[in-house]
Scaffold this motif. Structure first.
Motif, PDB file in Angstrom:
ATOM      1  N   GLU A 155       0.829  -1.205   0.000  1.00 22.33           N
ATOM      2  CA  GLU A 155       0.000   0.000   0.000  1.00 22.33           C
ATOM      3  C   GLU A 155       0.862   1.253   0.000  1.00 22.33           C
ATOM      4  OE1 GLU A 155      -3.243   0.158  -0.363  1.00 22.33           O
ATOM      5  OE2 GLU A 155      -3.401  -2.032  -0.453  1.00 22.33           O
ATOM      6  N   THR A 156       1.894   1.250   0.815  1.00 23.17           N
ATOM      7  CA  THR A 156       2.788   2.406   0.868  1.00 23.17           C
ATOM      8  C   THR A 156       3.573   2.544  -0.423  1.00 23.17           C
ATOM      9  OG1 THR A 156       3.010   2.223   3.267  1.00 23.17           O
ATOM     10  CG2 THR A 156       4.718   3.461   2.108  1.00 23.17           C
ATOM     11  N   ALA A 157       4.064   1.431  -0.952  1.00 19.97           N
ATOM     12  CA  ALA A 157       4.804   1.477  -2.215  1.00 19.97           C
ATOM     13  C   ALA A 157       3.912   1.996  -3.327  1.00 19.97           C
ATOM     14  CB  ALA A 157       5.326   0.083  -2.563  1.00 19.97           C
ATOM     15  N   ARG A 158       2.677   1.542  -3.355  1.00 20.81           N
ATOM     16  CA  ARG A 158       1.738   2.027  -4.372  1.00 20.81           C
ATOM     17  C   ARG A 158       1.560   3.534  -4.271  1.00 20.81           C
ATOM     18  NH1 ARG A 158      -3.550   0.026  -2.863  1.00 20.81           N
ATOM     19  NH2 ARG A 158      -3.575  -1.702  -4.356  1.00 20.81           N
ATOM     20  N   ALA A 159       1.377   4.029  -3.054  1.00 18.38           N
ATOM     21  CA  ALA A 159       1.170   5.463  -2.868  1.00 18.38           C
ATOM     22  C   ALA A 159       2.382   6.263  -3.323  1.00 18.38           C
ATOM     23  CB  ALA A 159       0.863   5.750  -1.396  1.00 18.38           C
ATOM     24  N   VAL A 160       3.574   5.782  -3.010  1.00 14.08           N
ATOM     25  CA  VAL A 160       4.794   6.476  -3.419  1.00 14.08           C
ATOM     26  C   VAL A 160       4.918   6.498  -4.938  1.00 14.08           C
ATOM     27  CG1 VAL A 160       7.322   6.348  -3.427  1.00 14.08           C
ATOM     28  CG2 VAL A 160       6.071   6.070  -1.279  1.00 14.08           C
ATOM     29  N   VAL A 161       4.711   5.345  -5.565  1.00  9.91           N
ATOM     30  CA  VAL A 161       4.823   5.268  -7.024  1.00  9.91           C
ATOM     31  C   VAL A 161       3.789   6.149  -7.704  1.00  9.91           C
ATOM     32  CG1 VAL A 161       4.544   3.754  -9.030  1.00  9.91           C
ATOM     33  CG2 VAL A 161       5.871   2.982  -7.052  1.00  9.91           C
ATOM     34  N   ARG A 162       2.551   6.077  -7.251  1.00  4.82           N
ATOM     35  CA  ARG A 162       1.495   6.875  -7.881  1.00  4.82           C
ATOM     36  C   ARG A 162       1.797   8.368  -7.754  1.00  4.82           C
ATOM     37  NH1 ARG A 162      -3.369   3.763  -8.826  1.00  4.82           N
ATOM     38  NH2 ARG A 162      -4.324   5.711  -9.515  1.00  4.82           N
ATOM     39  N   ARG A 163       2.366   8.772  -6.616  1.00  2.00           N
ATOM     40  CA  ARG A 163       2.699  10.187  -6.453  1.00  2.00           C
ATOM     41  C   ARG A 163       3.859  10.590  -7.356  1.00  2.00           C
ATOM     42  NH1 ARG A 163       6.346  12.954  -3.765  1.00  2.00           N
ATOM     43  NH2 ARG A 163       7.119  11.132  -2.633  1.00  2.00           N
ATOM     44  N   LEU A 164       4.896   9.750  -7.424  1.00  2.00           N
ATOM     45  CA  LEU A 164       6.061  10.084  -8.237  1.00  2.00           C
ATOM     46  C   LEU A 164       5.745  10.078  -9.726  1.00  2.00           C
ATOM     47  CD1 LEU A 164       8.918   8.136  -6.403  1.00  2.00           C
ATOM     48  CD2 LEU A 164       8.337  10.562  -6.215  1.00  2.00           C
ATOM     49  N   TRP A 165       4.932   9.132 -10.156  1.00  2.00           N
ATOM     50  CA  TRP A 165       4.580   9.066 -11.583  1.00  2.00           C
ATOM     51  C   TRP A 165       3.544  10.135 -11.940  1.00  2.00           C
ATOM     52  CZ3 TRP A 165       8.161   5.780 -10.550  1.00  2.00           C
ATOM     53  CH2 TRP A 165       8.788   5.056 -11.546  1.00  2.00           C
ATOM     54  N   GLY A 166       2.872  10.663 -10.925  1.00  2.00           N
ATOM     55  CA  GLY A 166       1.963  11.781 -11.122  1.00  2.00           C
ATOM     56  C   GLY A 166       0.910  11.542 -12.180  1.00  2.00           C
ATOM     57  N   ASP A 167       0.762  12.509 -13.077  1.00  2.00           N
ATOM     58  CA  ASP A 167      -0.288  12.402 -14.094  1.00  2.00           C
ATOM     59  C   ASP A 167       0.199  11.700 -15.362  1.00  2.00           C
ATOM     60  OD1 ASP A 167       1.385  14.312 -15.122  1.00  2.00           O
ATOM     61  OD2 ASP A 167      -0.183  15.792 -15.537  1.00  2.00           O
ATOM     62  N   ARG A 168       1.316  11.015 -15.279  1.00  2.00           N
ATOM     63  CA  ARG A 168       1.806  10.284 -16.447  1.00  2.00           C
ATOM     64  C   ARG A 168       0.791   9.239 -16.915  1.00  2.00           C
ATOM     65  NH1 ARG A 168       6.524  11.524 -13.716  1.00  2.00           N
ATOM     66  NH2 ARG A 168       8.290  12.211 -15.002  1.00  2.00           N
ATOM     67  N   VAL A 169       0.076   8.644 -15.970  1.00  2.00           N
ATOM     68  CA  VAL A 169      -0.927   7.642 -16.344  1.00  2.00           C
ATOM     69  C   VAL A 169      -2.011   8.282 -17.201  1.00  2.00           C
ATOM     70  CG1 VAL A 169      -2.700   6.058 -15.467  1.00  2.00           C
ATOM     71  CG2 VAL A 169      -0.496   6.220 -14.314  1.00  2.00           C
ATOM     72  N   LYS A 170      -2.391   9.499 -16.859  1.00  2.00           N
ATOM     73  CA  LYS A 170      -3.429  10.185 -17.640  1.00  2.00           C
ATOM     74  C   LYS A 170      -2.876  10.727 -18.944  1.00  2.00           C
ATOM     75  CE  LYS A 170      -6.072  11.647 -13.559  1.00  2.00           C
ATOM     76  NZ  LYS A 170      -6.595  12.810 -12.795  1.00  2.00           N
ATOM     77  N   ARG A 171      -1.593  11.100 -18.933  1.00  2.00           N
ATOM     78  CA  ARG A 171      -1.004  11.713 -20.124  1.00  2.00           C
ATOM     79  C   ARG A 171      -0.481  10.719 -21.143  1.00  2.00           C
ATOM     80  NH1 ARG A 171       3.480  13.929 -19.434  1.00  2.00           N
ATOM     81  NH2 ARG A 171       3.944  13.695 -17.215  1.00  2.00           N
TER      82      ARG A 171
END
Length: 226
Positions: A134-150
């Motif tokens: 859960e923590t790793a997911r949160a860190v990755v999602r924050r670092l990758w930011g809006d790249r998933v949307k872009r």
């Protein structure tokens, strides 16, 4: 084990306070400095790659619930490939805390894309082992930011797209050739030419062969598609 002020600053940029600082220390230790009493980050890199993949796969499925596997796969590849990992690594300045052997230090290891990408994956694994998924997911999602949307709807890399274009027209795969190399050994610049069997060709220059090949393929694909 206590972290240095520099490592504490890096952990703050990363967004995670380690209960096991040794994991972070190992994650930024390159094989060129490892010895009998020191672990490098290769095993963590292996694990981090898998953690990153799971986080990105999950994020892509959430972002587009109507997408097919064929649409998601190239987007996934774009988000986890070496260039993207190195880009994120530069944003949080992993290079400043990398522990490198003398040879890598002299050859500009702190700026090398492969070393930065590997360290990024190792750091992700360190977070996972220190605090769970859960923590790793949160860190990755924050670092990758809006790249998933872009990430582009069609995120196939140019080399793949050009090869598919050629095959659809009954041509063999395009050929790639290095036509020039300049600059010092620690920061080479490559010029790559890509050519189709039917004749059209384009060249591009970049700091790595892969980047130059991709840029040349993109230029040629744009040319033949117009």
């Amino acid at each position: 084990m206590k972290l240095s002020a520099e490592m504490k600053a890096f952990a703050a940029r990363l967004g995670h306070e380690f209960s096991r600082p040794d994991l972070l220390s190992r994650a930024v230790t390159h094989g060129s400095i490892s010895g009998p009493m020191r672990d490098d980050n290769q095993r963590l890199e292996f694990l981090g790659d898998r953690v990153l993949g799971l986080v990105m796969a999950e994020a892509l499925l959430e972002a587009d619930r109507a997408a097919t596997e064929g649409q998601i796969a190239p987007r996934f590849n774009a988000l986890v490939r070496r260039e993207t990992c190195a880009e994120v690594a530069r944003e949080i300045e992993i290079g400043t805390v990398l522990r490198l052997g003398r040879s890598e230090m002299k050859s500009g290891g702190r700026r090398k894309e492969a070393l930065l990408a590997d360290a990024m994956e190792a750091v992700i694994a360190a977070v996972y082992l220190d605090a769970g998924f859960e923590t790793a997911r949160a860190v990755v999602r924050r670092l990758w930011g809006d790249r998933v949307k872009r990430v582009e709807v069609d995120a196939r890399d140019p080399k793949t797209a050009l090869q598919e274009w050629a095959q659809a027209r009954g041509e063999p795969p395009p050929s790639y050739a290095e036509t020039a190399r300049e600059g010092p050994d620690h920061a080479p610049v490559f010029t790559i030419e890509v050519k189709l069997a039917s004749g059209p060709a384009e060249s591009a220059t970049a700091g790595s062969k892969r980047q130059a090949e991709q840029a040349a393929a993109a230029a040629l694909l744009k040319r033949v598609s117009e």
